[in-house]
Enzyme design. Structure first.
Site, PDB file in Angstrom:
ATOM      1  N   SER A 139      -0.660  -3.625  -3.278  1.00 19.21           N
ATOM      2  CA  SER A 139      -0.826  -3.116  -1.922  1.00 19.21           C
ATOM      3  C   SER A 139      -2.292  -3.140  -1.513  1.00 19.21           C
ATOM      4  CB  SER A 139      -0.307  -1.678  -1.815  1.00 19.21           C
ATOM      5  OG  SER A 139      -1.302  -0.745  -2.213  1.00 19.21           O
ATOM      6  N   ASP A 140      -2.549  -3.219  -0.222  1.00 16.37           N
ATOM      7  CA  ASP A 140      -3.899  -3.009   0.270  1.00 16.37           C
ATOM      8  C   ASP A 140      -4.229  -1.527   0.090  1.00 16.37           C
ATOM      9  OD1 ASP A 140      -6.375  -3.439   1.502  1.00 16.37           O
ATOM     10  OD2 ASP A 140      -5.513  -4.780   2.992  1.00 16.37           O
TER      11      ASP A 140
END
Length: 683
Positions: A389-390
């Site tokens: 994930s960012d």
């Protein structure tokens, strides 16, 4: 009966051959160098192994002769649920005496910058989507000792810009701490890009110039139109990263620069998806090699499925930029560079914060989007690596799922396919989510296996340590800098050369001014006048435009910085981007002018370059992160320009506003461009 005997005999022979082959393969693997601090060494049949769990016997995960998958599955069975969940978080590291997002007011002192191995409490994140503007996103971070020993963290992001030796020392201390823990699982240290000359370095996007070799920005690498040199860049950078203990990169961006107002255009390889895919291939192979190994840097290609088509240019770090739109129906065009990265073997892929609007997919952020991550990325594109994930989709940017609790967000994102959560040091809520739904344990195990395989393939279980003295010698050495200097020159694009003003003739009197103002500060007045006294040039530099034959202005506009976004319209005209247009026009009217423009975005320059002023500006060059020396070598003819534009620049602000967010500039029509994609002259 005879047939059954024959079949059994054949099966036995096949099993024997398979076992013999496997044994031969294991025996043929060479003894690796073992780096250790607290682990004891076991000797088995003349070979040595690390006793990472210190039980006095050789376990499968400690046996480097075995396949990665077998070692990973063995270690997985030894990990508690708490260890597995902590293993799925990647947190920012903290260094003492280094100004950062965690301690922006810190003052440098004579005390050396070192790792923070404190037991500090977790620093909680700001709710970015309810705070506008926010100068810098604040991540959830813990003191290193607490992160390793209590939260079971083994993934860290290094954002500080320090010396090669300091980085290597910090990395070794972190690895020694991890080795001392019950299973001896090493850490993997990640960073954003560290090898580029850039005007937009910021926490979370690019570290900028460091002790490593300094190359053009990503747009500049694309502008070189030299895939061989791109591969060489990646291979050189790989050697520098490995030397200091950085083994994973949050890079590079496979996003396409189709929306000119987007503040992250300068992190892309331009607007042409096919070319960006070719560049991405060379970058992945240069950093990782044909497959991950002890000399590789694993890459995280971002931001899937492409973040360049963001509505009106606003970035999804903020609520007002959360929508990604496709008015030109070119969603699939975004996927081309990702397909290339996957084919080249990229280790990890990062989905962006955006939520797709007007597509067949659910209107939730990509980290929660099962159709995007499972159906598209896993099944259609065949990606088998890590989905990372960012930073902060759970705590800060949960677009489309704002009404869900933190545990519900973790559940939805796990089911969508996320394996590693960035920007969080505290596993409590993820652990709650998993304990509340036993069906999630299988997803956790799958994620941990993917993460373990990467570590085993990188050779970190055998030797995570680096030679601190060698790190200083390798990083930024003369040979590497020499190759980077070539790239800095090849990245420059000659766009106009009316009257053949370039290259400048010997002994031409030149007034050279570099003009760069900080966004939001007064833009009036001159820039910095270049004296040229520090080295020899074939031209003569003068201190006033009146004394010159030719004026050379190197202009660096500045769009509203990403982390100062406030939702106001994004504009590309120079007067809106920290440029005193009146001053610039008065200066360039005095003598024939060569205008060099550093492009981090596709600037609109009609306020200074139009039908009235073209006669006084016979030369125009584009730069994408380079040095004064490189620019002067082009201007004086020491190096011939060969670069090509990586994107189209709009002819006016109106054109920039009317374009379709997902359509590259070269497809926007004949009335759109001033400078075209792939445009570039030479001498």
């Amino acid at each position: 009966m005879h047939d059954q005997y024959v079949l059994l005999r054949l099966a036995f022979l096949l099993a024997t051959v398979t076992l013999a082959t496997a044994t031969l393969s294991a025996q043929s693997r060479q003894q690796p160098a073992l780096g250790h601090r607290s682990a004891k060494i076991l000797t088995v049949n003349g070979l040595t192994f690390k006793d990472l769990n210190q039980n006095g016997q050789l376990d499968k995960y400690e046996d480097w002769r075995l396949p990665t998958d077998e070692r990973s599955r063995d270690l997985l069975t030894r990990m508690s649920l708490e260890q597995k969940v902590g293993f799925m978080l990647i947190s920012d590291s903290r260094l003492k005496n280094e100004p950062s997002m965690f301690n922006p007011g810190a003052q440098r002192s004579n005390e050396p910058i070192t790792a923070d191995f404190s037991e500090d409490d977790v620093v909680q994140p700001n709710n970015m989507f309810t705070r506008k503007p926010l100068a810098t996103p604040v991540m959830n971070v813990a003191g290193t000792t607490k992160g390793v020993t209590q939260f079971h963290l083994r993934h860290f992001i290094l954002r500080a810009n320090v010396s090669a030796r300091t980085t290597a020392e910090w990395a070794n201390k972190l690895q020694a701490l991890c080795e001392s823990q019950p299973l001896g699982i090493p850490a993997i240290i990640t960073s954003n890009p560290r090898n580029h000359v850039t005007a937009t370095a910021a926490m979370g996007t690019s570290v900028g110039k460091t002790a490593f070799s300094n190359w053009p920005g990503e747009l500049g690498l694309s502008a070189m139109r030299d895939l061989k040199l791109v591969r060489e860049f990646a291979d050189i950078a790989r050697q520098e990263w490995v030397a200091v203990g950085l083994r994973k990169g949050y890079m590079y961006m496979a996003d396409i620069a189709t929306e000119p107002r987007w503040q992250r255009v300068d992190g892309t390889f331009g607007e042409n998806a096919d070319w960006a895919g070719q560049v991405m291939t060379e970058v992945v192979l240069g950093f990782q090699g044909p497959k991950l190994g002890p000399a590789s840097v694993a890459l995280t290609t971002k931001h899937f499925p492409g973040g360049g088509a963001t509505k009106n240019g606003h970035d999804p770090h903020f609520e007002f930029g959360k929508q990604e739109v496709f008015p030109g129906s070119m969603f699939k065009n975004n996927l081309i560079p990702f397909r290339a990265a996957i084919k080249a073997g990229t280790s990890s892929i990062m989905p962006y914060y955006s939520m797709p609007v007007g597509t067949k997919y659910e209107e939730v952020a990509y980290a929660y989007n099962k159709g995007i991550l499972q159906d598209l990325l896993r099944k259609e594109l065949g990606f088998t690596g890590i989905i990372n994930s960012d930073t902060g989709p759970i705590d800060m940017m949960p677009w489309g799922v704002e009404s869900l609790s933190l545990t519900e967000r973790y559940k939805k994102s796990l089911e969508a396919g996320v394996n590693l959560y960035s920007g969080n040091a505290n596993p409590v809520k993820l652990l709650e989510a998993v304990k509340s739904d036993q069906g999630l344990v299988t997803l956790v195990d799958d994620s941990v296996l993917r993460l373990l395989r990467e570590k085993f393939d990188l050779g970190l279980f055998e030797n995570p340590y680096v030679d601190e003295e060698a790190a200083e010698r390798i990083a930024g050495n003369a040979k590497f800098r020499e190759r980077a200097e070539v790239a800095l020159r090849k990245s420059i694009v000659l766009l106009r050369n009316d009257t053949k003003i370039l290259p400048l003739k010997a002994r031409t009197k030149v007034y050279f001014e570099t003009y760069q103002k900080r966004y939001g500060a007064p833009a009036s007045g001159p820039g910095i006048v270049f004296s040229g006294q520090d080295r020899s040039y074939p031209v003569e530099f003068v201190s006033t435009p009146e004394a010159a034959d030719v004026i050379l202005v190197w202009l660096t506009p500045s769009i509203q910085p990403l982390f100062l976004s406030d939702g106001s319209p994004l504009e590309l005209s120079l007067s809106k981007c920290a440029v005193d247009v009146t001053y610039l026009n008065q200066l360039m009217a005095k003598k024939p002018t060569i205008l060099a423009i550093n492009y981090t975005s596709p600037w609109v320059i009609d306020e200074v370059y139009n039908d009235k002023t073209k006669g006084t500006i016979p030369g125009i060059l584009a730069t994408f992160g380079t040095t004064p020396d490189a620019l002067l070598d082009i201007v004086t003819g020491k190096f011939k320009p060969t670069g090509k534009m990586p994107f189209t620049t709009p002819i006016s602000e109106a054109a920039a506003k009317q374009q379709k967010e997902d359509v590259p500039g070269y497809r926007e029509g004949a009335a759109y461009p001033l400078f075209k994609y792939d445009e570039g002259l030479s001498y």
